[in-house]
Design a protein around this motif. Structure first.
Motif, PDB file in Angstrom:
ATOM      1  N   TRP A  45       0.844  -1.187   0.000  1.00 36.09           N
ATOM      2  CA  TRP A  45       0.000   0.000   0.000  1.00 36.09           C
ATOM      3  C   TRP A  45       0.886   1.247   0.000  1.00 36.09           C
ATOM      4  CZ3 TRP A  45      -0.038  -3.277   4.362  1.00 36.09           C
ATOM      5  CH2 TRP A  45       0.695  -2.809   5.454  1.00 36.09           C
ATOM      6  N   LEU A  46       0.297   2.354  -0.342  1.00 35.37           N
ATOM      7  CA  LEU A  46       0.974   3.640  -0.270  1.00 35.37           C
ATOM      8  C   LEU A  46       0.254   4.466   0.785  1.00 35.37           C
ATOM      9  CD1 LEU A  46       3.157   5.532  -1.465  1.00 35.37           C
ATOM     10  CD2 LEU A  46       1.381   6.399  -2.997  1.00 35.37           C
ATOM     11  N   GLY A  47       0.993   4.827   1.834  1.00 29.35           N
ATOM     12  CA  GLY A  47       0.393   5.580   2.925  1.00 29.35           C
ATOM     13  C   GLY A  47       1.089   6.911   3.133  1.00 29.35           C
ATOM     14  N   THR A  48       0.771   7.566   4.236  1.00 34.34           N
ATOM     15  CA  THR A  48       1.417   8.836   4.580  1.00 34.34           C
ATOM     16  C   THR A  48       1.838   8.799   6.039  1.00 34.34           C
ATOM     17  OG1 THR A  48      -0.734   9.818   5.103  1.00 34.34           O
ATOM     18  CG2 THR A  48       0.120  10.170   2.880  1.00 34.34           C
ATOM     19  N   ASP A  49       2.921   9.518   6.331  1.00 37.06           N
ATOM     20  CA  ASP A  49       3.339   9.612   7.726  1.00 37.06           C
ATOM     21  C   ASP A  49       2.619  10.779   8.396  1.00 37.06           C
ATOM     22  OD1 ASP A  49       4.598  11.930   6.889  1.00 37.06           O
ATOM     23  OD2 ASP A  49       6.607  11.054   6.867  1.00 37.06           O
ATOM     24  N   GLY A  57       4.255   0.812   2.307  1.00 35.65           N
ATOM     25  CA  GLY A  57       4.056  -0.204   3.336  1.00 35.65           C
ATOM     26  C   GLY A  57       3.738  -1.539   2.701  1.00 35.65           C
ATOM     27  N   GLU A  58       3.931  -2.595   3.476  1.00 38.27           N
ATOM     28  CA  GLU A  58       3.665  -3.924   2.941  1.00 38.27           C
ATOM     29  C   GLU A  58       3.450  -4.894   4.097  1.00 38.27           C
ATOM     30  OE1 GLU A  58       5.535  -6.890  -0.430  1.00 38.27           O
ATOM     31  OE2 GLU A  58       6.905  -5.989   1.020  1.00 38.27           O
ATOM     32  N   CYS A  59       2.585  -5.849   3.876  1.00 40.33           N
ATOM     33  CA  CYS A  59       2.361  -6.930   4.827  1.00 40.33           C
ATOM     34  C   CYS A  59       2.745  -8.228   4.120  1.00 40.33           C
ATOM     35  CB  CYS A  59       0.888  -6.959   5.249  1.00 40.33           C
ATOM     36  SG  CYS A  59       0.479  -8.248   6.429  1.00 40.33           S
TER      37      CYS A  59
END
Length: 561
Positions: A45-49, A57-59
């Protein structure tokens, strides 16, 4: 078996040594979990801080169950995993003894869990509720910790080598509190599974399109292709050779290479075949090669006889013209003008040649010249082929490895093969797709839908597809049904590189494309030849549109006569 996303791992991942631990976990999850579990591998996924900056991010694995909730898993390979509290650094020692710095796997798993929960709660397709969510770390090759590794790293969240081998399913059940869901938690529910599929499985659909699978298979075949050329070293000192092999063993590829080598050595070389579409394809590939003539057999007969001033008799039937008059004219042309002869003659798809045609071809060869005949070894279809070529005193050699078709396509075609054993060296590839349709109209409609799916949904280039039919009537029906689409079409003889080929199986013999849609109509053609030739035209994806009865016949091995 668990419902896995993706359904199977591509070879590029399985062969990547950096992914070996993840591949082991993927395979074990498939073994130990039943189909009530859904497993998402490498979910990105692409997230934000907190400052609004983008971050990836990745699982590694997300396990979801409609009753028990979700479990986010981080996987780390290596025979030894360590953590140094002085510098806060995790390290992994590989099987070669080399030590690598790695990210904190507990923090990765915990962050993945919270990110998945955040996105799930934001999904408009799911009613927000409190569910059981856990995280864990798998070290498939490392020993178990002696106790807790810290306040946020209790031993129970780690699954190490022995537990991974012997009780992986139990560890997953413990982390999910299977059968012991906390009172304050509600089930994830089927709507939760559906929401996770929309959130996490969509990238896999993009990553593992059939178009990508075709490209991956093509890369592997290109690596294998040069290994076929060793047969040319074997026959280098044999003046007259007969090379036999089943479909996919590279007869045409080797014939082209032999033609190029002969021409490069300064030998006047002829490459010929019976099929006009195959001849046209060879001419396109070998255009303007010095010392090389490429021509279909009957076109060659007409060209040489005109040069020598030897014309076939007028007023004869078309069948007589092609069966005997043109070959006889070629023979006499070589008598009249011996200077037209070749130093090397290479014949592809030799099983299509009539016995008497070999006499004319032999006359085209200079004294002490070389002849190479490439012929199919399938006795079930071509059991009488080759009787005439043996009169040329050829030495037989055999191609025994299929380097064109994936293993799944090779297996489907082999049902209709009888002859020397052939080993498939290509990748496993996609499963053969069987689409059931009973009437001719329904078959055409089903094939048209499959074509649109490949082009518009599966990202397969039109130039990678062939739609093969049993006869001209089915060909016309399919083209009429497809007349309103933007997809471009061609036939086997024109074979435009960016267009879908629509033609009969007979005319496509000797040719290939990465993907083939086959429309089966058993009353128009001998089905043994249909199955053997048509199935093996597909390099990496084959869809068979047929009735249930035809599918049963085509997929079941029959006893040799």
């Amino acid at each position: 078996m668990a419902v896995l996303w993706p359904r199977q791992l591509p070879r590029s991942i399985r062969d990547d040594p950096r992914r070996s631990a993840e591949v082991r976990v993927y395979d074990r999850l498939a073994e130990v979990l039943d189909d009530s579990f859904h497993v998402f591998y490498s979910s990105p996924w692409l997230g934000t801080d907190r400052l609004g900056n983008e971050k990836d991010g990745e699982c590694d694995f997300l396990i979801a169950h409609p009753d028990h909730g979700i479990l986010a898993i981080e996987v780390k390979g290596g025979r030894e995993i360590s953590f140094d509290p002085q510098d806060g650094q995790w390290r992994s020692a590989d099987h070669g003894g080399f030590v690598h710095k790695i990210k904190d796997p507990v923090e990765q798993a915990r962050s993945a869990k919270h990110e998945i929960l955040r996105r799930l709660n934001a999904s408009p397709k799911w009613r927000r509720r409190f569910i059981h969510a856990a995280h864990g770390v798998v070290f498939p090759s490392a020993g178990s910790p002696l106790g807790d590794l810290g306040a946020d790293r209790p031993a129970r969240i780690f699954c190490c080598s022995r537990q991974f081998r012997e009780a992986f399913g139990d560890w997953i059940a413990q982390r999910l509190k299977a059968g012991q869901r906390p009172d304050n938690c509600e089930p994830l529910g089927r709507d939760g599974i559906a929401a996770l599929e929309r959130l996490l499985a969509h990238p896999f659909t993009l990553s593992f399109r059939i178009g990508a699978a075709l490209a991956e298979a093509d890369t592997e075949f290109r690596v294998l292709e040069p290994s076929q050329y060793q047969i040319l070293d074997i026959i280098a000192d044999i003046p007259r050779a007969l090379v036999r092999g089943g479909a996919g063993t590279g007869k045409t590829v080797v014939a082209i290479e032999e033609a190029l080598r002969s021409a490069a050595a300064g030998r006047k070389t002829l490459l010929t075949c019976h099929s006009r579409p195959l001849a046209s394809d060879l001419e396109r590939k070998l255009k303007n090669v010095e010392n090389l003539t490429v021509a279909g057999f009957h076109a060659l007969c007409g060209r040489m006889s005109r040069k020598a001033g030897v014309l076939p008799p007028a007023g004869i039937s078309e069948s007589e013209l092609y069966e005997s008059a043109l070959p006889n004219a070629l023979y006499h042309a070589m008598e009249v003008q011996p200077g037209l002869r070749w130093d090397t003659i290479i014949v592809d798809e030799g099983q299509d040649f009539r016995d008497e045609w070999w006499i004319a071809l032999d006359a085209c060869l200079v004294p002490d010249g070389r002849i190479r005949v490439f012929m199919d070894s399938n006795q079930r279809v071509y059991e009488s082929a080759g009787n005439g070529v043996r009169d040329l005193s050829v030495v037989p050699v055999r191609l025994s490895r299929n380097l064109r078709n994936t293993k799944n396509i090779h297996k489907a075609a082999s049902v209709h093969y009888s002859g020397p054993d052939i080993i498939a060296d290509g990748p496993d590839g996609l499963e053969v797709s069987w689409v059931s349709a009973e009437s001719p109209e329904a078959k055409v409609e089903a094939a048209y839908r499959e074509l649109r799916r490949l082009v518009f949904n599966e990202e397969v280039a039109p130039g990678d597809i062939a739609v093969l039919v049993n006869g001209s009537a089915a060909q016309a029906s399919f083209l009429e049904r497809s007349s309103g689409t933007s997809i471009p079409f061609t036939d086997a003889e024109t074979m435009a590189l960016e267009e879908v080929v629509v033609d009969t199986v007979r005319r496509f013999k000797g040719l290939e494309r990465p993907a083939v849609i086959l429309i089966v109509s058993g009353d128009e053609m001998d089905r043994r030849e249909l199955a053997y030739v048509a199935f093996s035209r597909a390099r990496a994806y084959l869809c068979v549109v047929s009735s249930a009865k035809e599918a049963k016949w085509l997929s079941e091995r029959v006893a040799d006569a």
